[in-house]
Design a protein around this motif. Structure first.
Motif, PDB file in Angstrom:
ATOM      1  N   ALA A  93       0.828  -1.205   0.000  1.00 47.69           N
ATOM      2  CA  ALA A  93       0.000   0.000   0.000  1.00 47.69           C
ATOM      3  C   ALA A  93       0.862   1.254   0.000  1.00 47.69           C
ATOM      4  O   ALA A  93       0.543   2.240  -0.666  1.00 47.69           O
ATOM      5  N   VAL A  94       1.977   1.213   0.727  1.00 47.25           N
ATOM      6  CA  VAL A  94       2.907   2.350   0.742  1.00 47.25           C
ATOM      7  C   VAL A  94       3.495   2.534  -0.649  1.00 47.25           C
ATOM      8  O   VAL A  94       3.565   3.654  -1.167  1.00 47.25           O
ATOM      9  N   GLN A  95       3.914   1.441  -1.283  1.00 50.13           N
ATOM     10  CA  GLN A  95       4.487   1.518  -2.623  1.00 50.13           C
ATOM     11  C   GLN A  95       3.487   2.059  -3.634  1.00 50.13           C
ATOM     12  O   GLN A  95       3.856   2.762  -4.559  1.00 50.13           O
ATOM     13  N   GLU A  96       2.217   1.721  -3.449  1.00 55.02           N
ATOM     14  CA  GLU A  96       1.167   2.177  -4.367  1.00 55.02           C
ATOM     15  C   GLU A  96       0.696   3.587  -4.049  1.00 55.02           C
ATOM     16  O   GLU A  96      -0.195   4.108  -4.707  1.00 55.02           O
ATOM     17  N   GLY A  97       1.258   4.189  -3.007  1.00 56.59           N
ATOM     18  CA  GLY A  97       0.902   5.561  -2.659  1.00 56.59           C
ATOM     19  C   GLY A  97      -0.432   5.700  -1.956  1.00 56.59           C
ATOM     20  O   GLY A  97      -1.048   6.763  -1.992  1.00 56.59           O
ATOM     21  N   LYS A  98      -0.888   4.651  -1.310  1.00 59.95           N
ATOM     22  CA  LYS A  98      -2.168   4.708  -0.603  1.00 59.95           C
ATOM     23  C   LYS A  98      -2.058   5.400   0.750  1.00 59.95           C
ATOM     24  O   LYS A  98      -3.062   5.703   1.362  1.00 59.95           O
ATOM     25  N   PHE A  99      -0.834   5.624   1.215  1.00 58.32           N
ATOM     26  CA  PHE A  99      -0.612   6.327   2.469  1.00 58.32           C
ATOM     27  C   PHE A  99       0.093   7.635   2.158  1.00 58.32           C
ATOM     28  O   PHE A  99       0.806   7.750   1.169  1.00 58.32           O
ATOM     29  N   ILE A 100      -0.104   8.614   3.026  1.00 59.06           N
ATOM     30  CA  ILE A 100       0.591   9.889   2.843  1.00 59.06           C
ATOM     31  C   ILE A 100       1.558  10.095   3.997  1.00 59.06           C
ATOM     32  O   ILE A 100       1.381   9.528   5.071  1.00 59.06           O
ATOM     33  N   SER A 101       2.542  10.925   3.739  1.00 63.45           N
ATOM     34  CA  SER A 101       3.602  11.113   4.729  1.00 63.45           C
ATOM     35  C   SER A 101       3.111  11.935   5.919  1.00 63.45           C
ATOM     36  O   SER A 101       2.137  12.689   5.823  1.00 63.45           O
ATOM     37  N   VAL A 102       3.813  11.794   7.015  1.00 64.90           N
ATOM     38  CA  VAL A 102       3.511  12.558   8.227  1.00 64.90           C
ATOM     39  C   VAL A 102       3.646  14.049   7.928  1.00 64.90           C
ATOM     40  O   VAL A 102       2.837  14.861   8.400  1.00 64.90           O
ATOM     41  N   GLU A 103       4.637  14.398   7.135  1.00 63.72           N
ATOM     42  CA  GLU A 103       4.850  15.811   6.791  1.00 63.72           C
ATOM     43  C   GLU A 103       3.642  16.383   6.052  1.00 63.72           C
ATOM     44  O   GLU A 103       3.206  17.500   6.333  1.00 63.72           O
ATOM     45  N   GLN A 104       3.079  15.604   5.116  1.00 59.83           N
ATOM     46  CA  GLN A 104       1.909  16.071   4.375  1.00 59.83           C
ATOM     47  C   GLN A 104       0.716  16.260   5.311  1.00 59.83           C
ATOM     48  O   GLN A 104       0.000  17.251   5.210  1.00 59.83           O
ATOM     49  N   VAL A 105       0.524  15.302   6.202  1.00 56.58           N
ATOM     50  CA  VAL A 105      -0.591  15.392   7.156  1.00 56.58           C
ATOM     51  C   VAL A 105      -0.408  16.615   8.048  1.00 56.58           C
ATOM     52  O   VAL A 105      -1.354  17.376   8.277  1.00 56.58           O
ATOM     53  N   THR A 106       0.813  16.808   8.536  1.00 56.93           N
ATOM     54  CA  THR A 106       1.104  17.943   9.418  1.00 56.93           C
ATOM     55  C   THR A 106       0.838  19.263   8.703  1.00 56.93           C
ATOM     56  O   THR A 106       0.207  20.160   9.262  1.00 56.93           O
ATOM     57  N   ARG A 107       1.312  19.366   7.473  1.00 59.12           N
ATOM     58  CA  ARG A 107       1.100  20.602   6.690  1.00 59.12           C
ATOM     59  C   ARG A 107      -0.382  20.893   6.502  1.00 59.12           C
ATOM     60  O   ARG A 107      -0.851  22.007   6.731  1.00 59.12           O
ATOM     61  N   GLU A 108      -1.132  19.870   6.083  1.00 57.22           N
ATOM     62  CA  GLU A 108      -2.558  20.062   5.810  1.00 57.22           C
ATOM     63  C   GLU A 108      -3.342  20.359   7.090  1.00 57.22           C
ATOM     64  O   GLU A 108      -4.215  21.220   7.115  1.00 57.22           O
ATOM     65  N   LEU A 109      -3.009  19.674   8.153  1.00 60.20           N
ATOM     66  CA  LEU A 109      -3.684  19.910   9.425  1.00 60.20           C
ATOM     67  C   LEU A 109      -3.376  21.306   9.946  1.00 60.20           C
ATOM     68  O   LEU A 109      -4.274  22.003  10.441  1.00 60.20           O
ATOM     69  N   THR A 110      -2.137  21.727   9.822  1.00 60.09           N
ATOM     70  CA  THR A 110      -1.752  23.077  10.249  1.00 60.09           C
ATOM     71  C   THR A 110      -2.536  24.125   9.462  1.00 60.09           C
ATOM     72  O   THR A 110      -3.054  25.087  10.029  1.00 60.09           O
ATOM     73  N   ARG A 111      -2.637  23.932   8.155  1.00 60.95           N
ATOM     74  CA  ARG A 111      -3.379  24.866   7.298  1.00 60.95           C
ATOM     75  C   ARG A 111      -4.856  24.926   7.706  1.00 60.95           C
ATOM     76  O   ARG A 111      -5.423  26.001   7.870  1.00 60.95           O
ATOM     77  N   LYS A 112      -5.459  23.754   7.923  1.00 58.46           N
ATOM     78  CA  LYS A 112      -6.887  23.723   8.280  1.00 58.46           C
ATOM     79  C   LYS A 112      -7.137  24.302   9.669  1.00 58.46           C
ATOM     80  O   LYS A 112      -8.129  25.010   9.878  1.00 58.46           O
TER      81      LYS A 112
END
Length: 172
Positions: A93-112
């Motif tokens: 699932a990681v190889q297929e890109g079904k998960f997102i990185s912690v950095e992406q989650v942090t960025r999006e959560l910070t923005r929201k």
């Protein structure tokens, strides 16, 4: 007459799975000693020298009565295989890109959360502007109260606490 036939059929049906000790050993391909050990572990028996194959199979394969090292090893190996299977599924699932990185989650959560903070801080002004045409003094009081509660909530969230919305009685 019909009652006799149904009771005879029921007795025949119940006796259909009753085997002698020798036949039971042949059926399971075990020795008499093994069958005796099963009995000591709680295997159901139909009577002296008689075994109900159906209930004995249910007992044997329910997995609750056996705790031998071999059985424990088999269970542990099966559990390990399941865990490896789950790990492989995650890796794929990681190889297929079904998960997102912690950095992406942090960025999006910070923005929201920043957007939420901005919206909450604007609430007092919106309440005051809606009330201003009715009563300017009430509008200012409402704005101050809303601003105070919003700032309390944001501060407590930032500190990792749960905002409980204090009432005037509790504040005294």
């Amino acid at each position: 007459m019909a009652g006799e036939k149904s009771s005879r059929a029921r007795v025949t049906e119940e006796n259909k799975f009753i085997f002698s000790t020798a036949d039971t050993c042949d059926f399971f391909q075990v020795s008499r000693e093994t069958l005796s050990n099963w009995e000591k572990k709680g295997a159901p028996k139909a009577g002296r020298g008689k075994w109900n194959i159906k209930t004995l199979m249910e007992w044997k394969f329910d997995g609750r009565h056996t705790d031998s090292p071999g059985v424990r090893k088999l269970k542990a190996e099966a559990a390990l295989k399941e865990i490896k299977k789950e790990q492989e599924a995650i890796r794929l699932a990681v190889q297929e890109g079904k998960f997102i990185s912690v950095e992406q989650v942090t960025r999006e959560l910070t923005r929201k959360l920043a957007n939420l903070k901005k919206s909450m801080l604007a609430m007092g002004h919106l309440v005051a502007s809606n009330l201003a045409s009715l009563d300017m003094e009430a509008a200012e009081i409402a704005k101050a109260e809303v601003d105070k509660r919003v700032k309390e909530a944001l501060t407590e969230m930032a500190e990792g606490r749960l905002y409980r919305g204090r009432t005037k009685k509790k504040e005294k």
